[in-house]
Design a protein around this motif. Sequence first.
Motif, PDB file in Angstrom:
ATOM      1  N   HIS A  68       0.853  -1.188   0.000  1.00 26.19           N
ATOM      2  CA  HIS A  68       0.000   0.000   0.000  1.00 26.19           C
ATOM      3  C   HIS A  68       0.888   1.236   0.000  1.00 26.19           C
ATOM      4  O   HIS A  68       1.863   1.300   0.750  1.00 26.19           O
ATOM      5  CB  HIS A  68      -0.896   0.037   1.243  1.00 26.19           C
ATOM      6  CG  HIS A  68      -1.911  -1.059   1.286  1.00 26.19           C
ATOM      7  ND1 HIS A  68      -2.598  -1.378   2.437  1.00 26.19           N
ATOM      8  CD2 HIS A  68      -2.368  -1.901   0.329  1.00 26.19           C
ATOM      9  CE1 HIS A  68      -3.430  -2.378   2.184  1.00 26.19           C
ATOM     10  NE2 HIS A  68      -3.301  -2.709   0.915  1.00 26.19           N
ATOM     11  N   ALA A 126      -4.937   2.685  -0.203  1.00 30.56           N
ATOM     12  CA  ALA A 126      -5.983   2.554   0.811  1.00 30.56           C
ATOM     13  C   ALA A 126      -5.959   3.745   1.759  1.00 30.56           C
ATOM     14  O   ALA A 126      -6.230   3.609   2.944  1.00 30.56           O
ATOM     15  CB  ALA A 126      -5.802   1.250   1.589  1.00 30.56           C
ATOM     16  N   CYS A 155      -5.108  -2.002  -7.282  1.00 29.26           N
ATOM     17  CA  CYS A 155      -6.401  -2.031  -6.605  1.00 29.26           C
ATOM     18  C   CYS A 155      -6.491  -0.852  -5.659  1.00 29.26           C
ATOM     19  O   CYS A 155      -5.472  -0.269  -5.274  1.00 29.26           O
ATOM     20  CB  CYS A 155      -6.641  -3.350  -5.878  1.00 29.26           C
ATOM     21  SG  CYS A 155      -5.536  -3.677  -4.506  1.00 29.26           S
ATOM     22  N   SER A 157      -8.955   1.028  -2.293  1.00 30.59           N
ATOM     23  CA  SER A 157      -9.980   0.905  -1.263  1.00 30.59           C
ATOM     24  C   SER A 157     -10.637   2.261  -1.074  1.00 30.59           C
ATOM     25  O   SER A 157      -9.968   3.296  -1.126  1.00 30.59           O
ATOM     26  CB  SER A 157      -9.372   0.433   0.060  1.00 30.59           C
ATOM     27  OG  SER A 157      -8.817  -0.852  -0.059  1.00 30.59           O
ATOM     28  N   THR A 179     -12.108  -2.282  -3.330  1.00 33.73           N
ATOM     29  CA  THR A 179     -12.706  -2.602  -2.034  1.00 33.73           C
ATOM     30  C   THR A 179     -13.521  -1.408  -1.557  1.00 33.73           C
ATOM     31  O   THR A 179     -13.027  -0.279  -1.558  1.00 33.73           O
ATOM     32  CB  THR A 179     -11.623  -2.937  -0.999  1.00 33.73           C
ATOM     33  OG1 THR A 179     -10.940  -4.129  -1.399  1.00 33.73           O
ATOM     34  CG2 THR A 179     -12.232  -3.162   0.382  1.00 33.73           C
ATOM     35  N   THR A 181     -15.789  -0.087   1.762  1.00 37.56           N
ATOM     36  CA  THR A 181     -16.199  -0.336   3.144  1.00 37.56           C
ATOM     37  C   THR A 181     -17.670   0.036   3.287  1.00 37.56           C
ATOM     38  O   THR A 181     -18.044   1.203   3.154  1.00 37.56           O
ATOM     39  CB  THR A 181     -15.356   0.488   4.134  1.00 37.56           C
ATOM     40  OG1 THR A 181     -13.989   0.088   4.012  1.00 37.56           O
ATOM     41  CG2 THR A 181     -15.821   0.242   5.563  1.00 37.56           C
ATOM     42  N   ASN A 234     -15.788  -4.570   2.518  1.00 39.88           N
ATOM     43  CA  ASN A 234     -15.343  -4.664   3.902  1.00 39.88           C
ATOM     44  C   ASN A 234     -16.449  -4.153   4.816  1.00 39.88           C
ATOM     45  O   ASN A 234     -17.045  -3.109   4.537  1.00 39.88           O
ATOM     46  CB  ASN A 234     -14.092  -3.811   4.140  1.00 39.88           C
ATOM     47  CG  ASN A 234     -12.818  -4.462   3.628  1.00 39.88           C
ATOM     48  OD1 ASN A 234     -12.825  -5.621   3.231  1.00 39.88           O
ATOM     49  ND2 ASN A 234     -11.738  -3.719   3.631  1.00 39.88           N
ATOM     50  N   CYS A 306      -8.239 -11.698   6.265  1.00 41.43           N
ATOM     51  CA  CYS A 306      -7.884 -10.285   6.317  1.00 41.43           C
ATOM     52  C   CYS A 306      -7.040  -9.976   7.555  1.00 41.43           C
ATOM     53  O   CYS A 306      -7.285 -10.508   8.637  1.00 41.43           O
ATOM     54  CB  CYS A 306      -9.148  -9.431   6.327  1.00 41.43           C
ATOM     55  SG  CYS A 306      -8.843  -7.661   6.519  1.00 41.43           S
TER      56      CYS A 306
END
Length: 491
Positions: A68, A126, A155, A157, A179, A181, A234, A306
């Motif tokens: 990340h 992220a 990717c 988030s 992703t 949340t 998530n 995770c």
Amino acid sequence: MAQLISLDSLTAPTTARQMEKSLSEGGCSSSSCGSSSGPADLAPEIWEKVKDHPCYSEEAHHYFARMHVAVAPACNIQCNYCNRKYDCANESRPGVVSEKLTPEQAIRKVVAVANEVPQLSVLGIAGPGDACYDWKKTRATFDSIAKVIPDIKLCLSTNGLALPDHVDEIADMNIDHVTITINMVDPEVGTGIYPWIFHRHRRWTGLDASRILHERQMEGLEMLAARKILVKVNSVMIPGINDEHLIEVNRVVKSKGAFLHNIMPLISDPAHGTHFGLTGQRGPRAMELKALQDRLEDGTKLMRHCRQCRADAVGLLGEDRGQEFTLDQLPAEVSYDPNKRAAYREVVAAERGEHVSHKAAADAALADVGEAPTLLVAIATKGGGRINQHFGHAREFQVYEVSPAGIRFISHRKVDQYCQGGWGEDATLDGVIEMLDGISFVLCAKIGDCPKDSLKAAGIAVSDDYAHEWIEAGIAAWYKAEYGAEIRLSA
């Protein structure tokens, strides 16, 4: 390639023994490697996307690493479980970073990591804020990295609030993993989680904030699914606030096209300074989390491995090598060398082939056990799918469920390391035993008499007889020795 190549020679010491097979002896191809969700379970184009992604494939997380980069500090919502000002180098928690990066700094860091960590297969953004809200930095970073390391997966988030504004760009950039949340699909529930959001140049609070966030999350999810971009949802499990509601969340996100659902436990240590931490909101116990996950097994595929990674995490899931790659330790100029990563992927292909054959043999061996209990087994492992870590050195245990129906990964349990410099602290051991609630058996590479006796007194058996074996083979050998005829470890 005639010479023997080992995983150990290519990586940090995450596998315990050198490979015994030459690459020339073969192994599985990219279309036949096994997984808990493998080629037989997924469409070929989906399997190709997830087979080397440690977050989207439980099987891949034994072999491949993520990175990340903390280029997106701005955020457009406030969550009661988040405080991005707190940082400890040893803390693994979303939103936490040691240093924020510009896109230019991120490129230098990614190239340096790719040269030193051959397991690297995924680059993610992220935060530490929101990747879609801080979009210019996110896009600039991904555009540059894709030119330098074209085979790395990209990717991101996001909380989903700004997501619909960027879905077309995400698709054009070949970002095929996103992703979101999503903690609620009922705005009333959301009022207990989100104090405010910032949308369309103004701050919203209360029910209005939750309603807007929910609508934008659903819109973004549907847009991504329509473009065949894989979506992992998530959800933070918050006892008394959304724990029961997550059953409805699971149903809704499945119906809208989510590929994977990850239920994460609330982290609410008061030392982190979050609203929930300071007001005494507890997180779920390990067995509470498992019980909820078990209730959702008929819904969307669940992610159980995770690690709730930092926004600057580097390495295999369950480890973080980020402190090895701070800006002050990086060379001023770096150029990408793809050879080490390419060699590692070849070796892993053979290693995964051997692993999947042992997993199949283990399940087959258990099928004739007859009636026997379903038990949880904790494994001390450094990675590579093997029982290869000393009990006292473990910072987490991987938990598997075993029964005559087979063996499956369930979760991981983070613990404080018991053994420090050859000495073990009794208080730390008590904490480890507490975290092993519900575990019947522990398999590790080595354990001393003192912790073994303490585990036995707590009703937990332990053995180092299966050191360096494949996890599933060791579990099957122990289980069948207890409840049936002893089996051979080899496939």
